[in-house]
Design a protein around this motif. Structure first.
Motif, PDB file in Angstrom:
ATOM      1  N   LYS A 258       0.830  -1.218   0.000  1.00  0.00           N
ATOM      2  CA  LYS A 258       0.000   0.000   0.000  1.00  0.00           C
ATOM      3  C   LYS A 258       0.859   1.261   0.000  1.00  0.00           C
ATOM      4  O   LYS A 258       0.507   2.257  -0.640  1.00  0.00           O
ATOM      5  CB  LYS A 258      -1.002  -0.008   1.146  1.00  0.00           C
ATOM      6  N   THR A 259       1.997   1.217   0.654  1.00  0.00           N
ATOM      7  CA  THR A 259       2.890   2.381   0.648  1.00  0.00           C
ATOM      8  C   THR A 259       3.493   2.554  -0.738  1.00  0.00           C
ATOM      9  O   THR A 259       3.616   3.682  -1.233  1.00  0.00           O
ATOM     10  CB  THR A 259       3.992   2.237   1.720  1.00  0.00           C
TER      11      THR A 259
ATOM     12  N   THR B 105      -0.060  10.340   1.194  1.00  0.00           N
ATOM     13  CA  THR B 105      -1.492  10.601   0.997  1.00  0.00           C
ATOM     14  C   THR B 105      -1.772  12.102   1.004  1.00  0.00           C
ATOM     15  O   THR B 105      -2.522  12.605   0.164  1.00  0.00           O
ATOM     16  CB  THR B 105      -2.321   9.887   2.083  1.00  0.00           C
TER      17      THR B 105
ATOM     18  N   LYS C 132       2.153  -8.085  -3.726  1.00  0.00           N
ATOM     19  CA  LYS C 132       0.897  -7.959  -4.477  1.00  0.00           C
ATOM     20  C   LYS C 132       1.047  -8.544  -5.877  1.00  0.00           C
ATOM     21  O   LYS C 132       0.229  -9.347  -6.312  1.00  0.00           O
ATOM     22  CB  LYS C 132       0.478  -6.491  -4.591  1.00  0.00           C
TER      23      LYS C 132
ATOM     24  N   LEU D 164       3.349   6.766   4.699  1.00  0.00           N
ATOM     25  CA  LEU D 164       2.100   6.542   3.969  1.00  0.00           C
ATOM     26  C   LEU D 164       1.160   7.738   4.131  1.00  0.00           C
ATOM     27  O   LEU D 164       0.568   8.215   3.159  1.00  0.00           O
ATOM     28  CB  LEU D 164       1.428   5.253   4.442  1.00  0.00           C
TER      29      LEU D 164
ATOM     30  N   MET E 148       0.760   4.000  -3.019  1.00  0.00           N
ATOM     31  CA  MET E 148       0.546   5.417  -2.729  1.00  0.00           C
ATOM     32  C   MET E 148       1.745   6.247  -3.175  1.00  0.00           C
ATOM     33  O   MET E 148       1.585   7.385  -3.632  1.00  0.00           O
ATOM     34  CB  MET E 148       0.256   5.641  -1.241  1.00  0.00           C
TER      35      MET E 148
END
Length: 156
Positions: free
Chosen positions: A4-5, A144, A47, A140, A8
């Motif tokens: 996720k980091t 964002t 992922k 993160l 982003m």
């Protein structure tokens, strides 16, 4: 860094790029998100590694983790291959920016990356953090905030 980091990071980097250029926003940002996970094809638990397990295991056996796929050589090779399939600069630049953001973020981890592969030199920043740790959560959050700040004009 966690997936996720990385995603982003790719989104933030391409949103900032859109702010200062005329690339197609939707294409470059989507490409940046995709590009941000490509270097981890060498890790079967990532992922992209879970989506393409056979390729991931093969790449890991050949090169190991954070070596070839985390290098400038791989970045240039992917850029060249992309030009064989598309001449859309928003897609090409987006993927490469996403990949570059991945390398930058992994260079902040304790293990670093083999940026100049095949040379066996580890590149890492003088300050490092643990993958999934509290500092990564701060990174993160900052990514964002950067995305929202530079992307606010894209929504209007």
């Amino acid at each position: 860094m966690t997936g996720k980091t990385h995603v982003m990071g790719g989104i933030a980097a391409t949103v900032v790029t859109v702010h200062f250029t005329s690339y197609e926003p939707g294409l470059i940002i989507a490409a940046g998100a995709v590009g941000s996970i490509i270097p981890d094809i060498c890790h079967s638990g990532s992922k992209i590694g879970r989506k393409f397990p056979v390729i991931s295991k093969m790449v890991n056996r050949l090169f190991g983790h954070r070596t070839f796929t985390h290098s400038l050589l791989f970045l240039v090779l992917v850029g060249y291959v992309l030009t064989l399939f598309t001449n859309d600069q928003s897609i090409i630049i987006g993927i490469l920016i996403g990949m570059a953001s991945h390398l930058l973020l992994d260079a902040v981890t304790k293990n670093g990356i083999k940026l100049l592969y095949p040379a066996n030199l580890t590149f890492r920043f003088p300050f490092t953090m643990k993958t999934g740790g509290s500092l990564e959560k701060v990174v993160l959050l900052l990514l964002t905030i950067v995305t929202i700040y530079y992307g606010k004009d894209l929504i209007l």
